[in-house]
Scaffold this motif. Structure first.
Motif, PDB file in Angstrom:
ATOM      1  N   LEU A 144      44.410 -32.783  24.342  1.00  0.00           N
ATOM      2  CA  LEU A 144      45.997 -33.874  24.125  1.00  0.00           C
ATOM      3  C   LEU A 144      46.437 -33.036  26.355  1.00  0.00           C
ATOM      4  CD1 LEU A 144      46.647 -32.189  20.889  1.00  0.00           C
ATOM      5  CD2 LEU A 144      46.942 -34.384  21.801  1.00  0.00           C
ATOM      6  N   PHE A 145      46.935 -34.244  26.519  1.00  0.00           N
ATOM      7  CA  PHE A 145      47.055 -33.541  28.327  1.00  0.00           C
ATOM      8  C   PHE A 145      49.017 -33.422  27.938  1.00  0.00           C
ATOM      9  CE2 PHE A 145      43.335 -35.244  29.025  1.00  0.00           C
ATOM     10  CZ  PHE A 145      42.750 -34.779  30.072  1.00  0.00           C
ATOM     11  N   LYS A 146      49.249 -32.717  28.659  1.00  0.00           N
ATOM     12  CA  LYS A 146      50.832 -32.388  28.556  1.00  0.00           C
ATOM     13  C   LYS A 146      50.945 -32.369  30.371  1.00  0.00           C
ATOM     14  CE  LYS A 146      53.954 -28.487  29.301  1.00  0.00           C
ATOM     15  NZ  LYS A 146      54.328 -27.111  29.452  1.00  0.00           N
ATOM     16  N   LEU A 147      51.652 -33.752  30.307  1.00  0.00           N
ATOM     17  CA  LEU A 147      52.532 -34.424  32.153  1.00  0.00           C
ATOM     18  C   LEU A 147      53.578 -34.648  32.196  1.00  0.00           C
ATOM     19  CD1 LEU A 147      49.736 -38.110  31.528  1.00  0.00           C
ATOM     20  CD2 LEU A 147      49.168 -35.286  32.195  1.00  0.00           C
ATOM     21  N   PRO A 148      53.948 -33.929  33.555  1.00  0.00           N
ATOM     22  CA  PRO A 148      54.843 -33.979  34.107  1.00  0.00           C
ATOM     23  C   PRO A 148      55.742 -35.897  33.496  1.00  0.00           C
ATOM     24  CG  PRO A 148      53.724 -34.742  35.879  1.00  0.00           C
ATOM     25  CD  PRO A 148      53.225 -34.430  34.691  1.00  0.00           C
ATOM     26  N   LYS A 149      56.846 -35.163  33.326  1.00  0.00           N
ATOM     27  CA  LYS A 149      57.949 -36.248  32.362  1.00  0.00           C
ATOM     28  C   LYS A 149      58.507 -37.480  33.662  1.00  0.00           C
ATOM     29  CE  LYS A 149      57.853 -33.773  28.904  1.00  0.00           C
ATOM     30  NZ  LYS A 149      57.280 -34.736  27.699  1.00  0.00           N
ATOM     31  N   THR A 150      57.352 -38.198  34.360  1.00  0.00           N
ATOM     32  CA  THR A 150      57.694 -39.596  34.926  1.00  0.00           C
ATOM     33  C   THR A 150      57.367 -40.927  35.131  1.00  0.00           C
ATOM     34  OG1 THR A 150      55.042 -39.091  35.750  1.00  0.00           O
ATOM     35  CG2 THR A 150      56.038 -37.733  37.358  1.00  0.00           C
ATOM     36  N   GLY A 151      58.039 -41.878  35.147  1.00  0.00           N
ATOM     37  CA  GLY A 151      57.593 -43.083  34.962  1.00  0.00           C
ATOM     38  C   GLY A 151      56.393 -43.299  34.187  1.00  0.00           C
ATOM     39  N   GLN A 152      56.572 -44.381  33.617  1.00  0.00           N
ATOM     40  CA  GLN A 152      54.797 -45.308  32.580  1.00  0.00           C
ATOM     41  C   GLN A 152      53.884 -45.530  34.164  1.00  0.00           C
ATOM     42  OE1 GLN A 152      53.782 -45.144  29.500  1.00  0.00           O
ATOM     43  NE2 GLN A 152      52.688 -45.662  30.013  1.00  0.00           N
ATOM     44  N   ALA A 153      53.280 -45.296  33.748  1.00  0.00           N
ATOM     45  CA  ALA A 153      52.018 -45.807  34.464  1.00  0.00           C
ATOM     46  C   ALA A 153      51.574 -46.661  34.575  1.00  0.00           C
ATOM     47  CB  ALA A 153      50.997 -44.410  35.039  1.00  0.00           C
ATOM     48  N   LYS A 154      50.642 -47.515  35.557  1.00  0.00           N
ATOM     49  CA  LYS A 154      50.531 -49.460  35.467  1.00  0.00           C
ATOM     50  C   LYS A 154      49.197 -49.015  34.877  1.00  0.00           C
ATOM     51  CE  LYS A 154      54.462 -51.041  37.395  1.00  0.00           C
ATOM     52  NZ  LYS A 154      54.798 -52.696  38.847  1.00  0.00           N
ATOM     53  N   ARG A 155      48.522 -49.488  34.660  1.00  0.00           N
ATOM     54  CA  ARG A 155      46.849 -49.862  34.421  1.00  0.00           C
ATOM     55  C   ARG A 155      46.961 -50.763  35.666  1.00  0.00           C
ATOM     56  NH1 ARG A 155      46.619 -54.777  29.914  1.00  0.00           N
ATOM     57  NH2 ARG A 155      48.550 -55.386  30.611  1.00  0.00           N
ATOM     58  N   CYS A 156      45.551 -49.984  35.945  1.00  0.00           N
ATOM     59  CA  CYS A 156      44.839 -49.881  37.445  1.00  0.00           C
ATOM     60  C   CYS A 156      43.426 -49.686  36.899  1.00  0.00           C
ATOM     61  CB  CYS A 156      45.771 -48.602  38.590  1.00  0.00           C
ATOM     62  SG  CYS A 156      44.836 -47.432  37.624  1.00  0.00           S
ATOM     63  N   GLN A 157      43.262 -49.718  39.031  1.00  0.00           N
ATOM     64  CA  GLN A 157      41.627 -49.458  38.478  1.00  0.00           C
ATOM     65  C   GLN A 157      41.149 -47.893  38.827  1.00  0.00           C
ATOM     66  OE1 GLN A 157      39.434 -52.622  41.221  1.00  0.00           O
ATOM     67  NE2 GLN A 157      39.444 -53.680  39.628  1.00  0.00           N
ATOM     68  N   ALA A 158      40.034 -47.531  38.423  1.00  0.00           N
ATOM     69  CA  ALA A 158      40.348 -46.154  38.993  1.00  0.00           C
ATOM     70  C   ALA A 158      38.389 -46.045  39.758  1.00  0.00           C
ATOM     71  CB  ALA A 158      40.120 -45.309  37.437  1.00  0.00           C
ATOM     72  N   VAL A 159      37.966 -45.168  40.255  1.00  0.00           N
ATOM     73  CA  VAL A 159      36.990 -45.443  40.648  1.00  0.00           C
ATOM     74  C   VAL A 159      36.834 -44.097  40.888  1.00  0.00           C
ATOM     75  CG1 VAL A 159      35.009 -45.626  43.383  1.00  0.00           C
ATOM     76  CG2 VAL A 159      36.812 -47.839  42.039  1.00  0.00           C
ATOM     77  N   TYR A 160      35.864 -43.324  40.113  1.00  0.00           N
ATOM     78  CA  TYR A 160      35.314 -42.091  40.243  1.00  0.00           C
ATOM     79  C   TYR A 160      34.325 -41.572  41.463  1.00  0.00           C
ATOM     80  CZ  TYR A 160      32.746 -37.559  38.610  1.00  0.00           C
ATOM     81  OH  TYR A 160      32.105 -36.692  38.261  1.00  0.00           O
ATOM     82  N   LYS A 161      34.375 -40.297  42.352  1.00  0.00           N
ATOM     83  CA  LYS A 161      33.742 -39.898  43.379  1.00  0.00           C
ATOM     84  C   LYS A 161      33.212 -38.963  43.599  1.00  0.00           C
ATOM     85  CE  LYS A 161      38.881 -39.612  45.405  1.00  0.00           C
ATOM     86  NZ  LYS A 161      39.359 -38.157  46.858  1.00  0.00           N
ATOM     87  N   GLY A 162      32.653 -38.721  41.613  1.00  0.00           N
ATOM     88  CA  GLY A 162      31.253 -38.020  41.467  1.00  0.00           C
ATOM     89  C   GLY A 162      31.885 -36.359  42.072  1.00  0.00           C
ATOM     90  N   GLY A 163      30.453 -36.224  42.058  1.00  0.00           N
ATOM     91  CA  GLY A 163      30.281 -34.466  42.245  1.00  0.00           C
ATOM     92  C   GLY A 163      30.917 -33.948  41.671  1.00  0.00           C
TER      93      GLY A 163
END
Length: 375
Positions: free
Chosen positions: A259-278
């Motif tokens: 469960l994440f507690k996030l700041p009250k910002t606008g709704q994020a949009k779908r996107c591509q996420a690339v894991y950097k690793g490490g």
């Protein structure tokens, strides 16, 4: 639940874990035992450094080791004898800190007894672990400061508390924005009947107080958390015939959620996420939850909720984000795959995981709740 009834439950739980149970061998169901076969190698190494007296008093239904822990401030809810605290202590390092809180004084005393032993074992100059005797539904009263923790963890404890909503509310207040509650617990497939709730042994064995799994999302989002993210789930089996007859149609799973507690910002949009690793222990692949696995360097389409979590939590530095060229059709899943549905039901995930097990694999009934020799 009335205050008198809640007080009785607190007393019964303290007695069960302080006096009745001496080691995990005294448990009467397999809802609170974790087999070592499911523990990643880097975590196994940390567990080897934990004193056997602490480990023998461990009662948990999962593995509460989220990723990227270096230098984090962690709060362990229902820390018991301190096994997870001492494990996490090594992973956060000397610049991090772990605070454990438990309502059972006898357990806290065991944890404190071995503080100096573990700090010396880890080679730390100063203790990075603190233990508090108190109730997890009264964190502020126990001394936990608001917005002071990066992560809260809990291992098969919230089910023991009558007022689950109050626990989650207190945790929400103590977390920093971008922080998370990463916890393993026991869930029921229906609203648990009163005769099961009032059964002292079943409550102490983590079944009587199990939350109906659909209620978790309702409570969490009412408080302000993002929708729960299901990580793992395993079916719980009951070997005790007498207890099994009491349970009737009630079925149980042990499941890990974030469960994440996030700041009250606008709704994020779908996107591509690339894991950097490490990330330590996940250098090439990060299994974020049951629905999203990120391999180093590979682009994965994520939904708005997932994008918001990754961008506004401690994982932001581990990903590159790029907008989608075009919005995905509504019929497609938020992972970008038409054939994959997002799994939120822990029973469904547990059943799929059970079917996927090789037939020659050893039986580990309950998954993260391994079958006990004493059953």
């Amino acid at each position: 639940m009335s205050a008198p009834r809640a007080a009785v439950i607190h007393k019964d739980v303290q007695n069960y874990y302080g006096n009745v149970l001496k080691t995990f061998a005294d448990l009467q169901t397999n809802a609170c035992v974790t087999p070592a076969t499911l523990v990643p190698k880097y975590v196994q190494e940390t567990l080897k450094n934990v004193h056997e007296d602490v480990t023998s008093r461990y009662y948990g239904c999962g593995l509460v080791v989220p990723e990227r822990l270096e230098n984090c401030q962690i709060l362990d809810l229902g820390c018991g004898s301190g096994r997870d605290c001492y494990m996490l202590s090594q992973l956060v390092g000397e610049k991090g800190h772990v605070t454990g809180i438990d309502m059972t004084k006898a357990q806290v005393e065991v944890a404190k007894t071995y503080l100096e032993y573990h700090m010396k074992k880890f080679g730390f100059q100063a203790p990075n672990v603190t233990f508090i005797h108190g109730c997890i539904e009264k964190l502020a009263e126990a001394g936990a400061q608001q917005e002071s923790y990066d992560i809260a963890v809990s291992n098969c404890v919230i089910n023991l508390v009558p007022d689950k909503e109050q626990v989650l509310r207190e945790v929400y207040d103590t977390l920093k924005y971008g922080g998370e509650l990463y916890f393993s617990d026991v869930y029921a497939n229906l609203e648990v009947p009163e005769d099961i709730k009032s059964h002292k042994v079943l409550w102490g064995e983590c079944l009587g107080g199990a939350l109906y799994w659909k209620d978790l999302a309702i409570i969490a989002q009412k408080i302000g958390f993002c929708p729960p993210r299901l990580v793992t789930a395993n079916l719980i089996t009951i070997q005790n015939k007498e207890l099994e007859s009491v349970l009737g149609d009630c079925r149980f799973v042990s499941a890990t959620f974030r469960l994440f507690k996030l700041p009250k910002t606008g709704q994020a949009k779908r996107c591509q996420a690339v894991y950097k690793g490490g990330i330590t222990g996940h250098e090439k692949e990060l299994i974020f939850d049951a629905n999203f696995t990120f391999k180093e360097g590979e682009a994965v389409e994520v939904d708005g909720d997932t994008a918001a979590v990754l961008k506004n939590s401690r994982f932001a530095q581990d990903f590159l984000f790029t907008p989608l060229v075009a919005e995905l059709p509504a019929a497609r899943s938020c992972s970008g795959l038409e054939t994959k549905d997002i799994i939120t039901d822990p029973f469904k995930l547990a059943e799929e995981s059970d079917k996927a097990k090789p037939r020659h694999a050893p039986d580990s009934a309950g998954g993260c709740c391994g079958k006990k020799k004493s059953c």
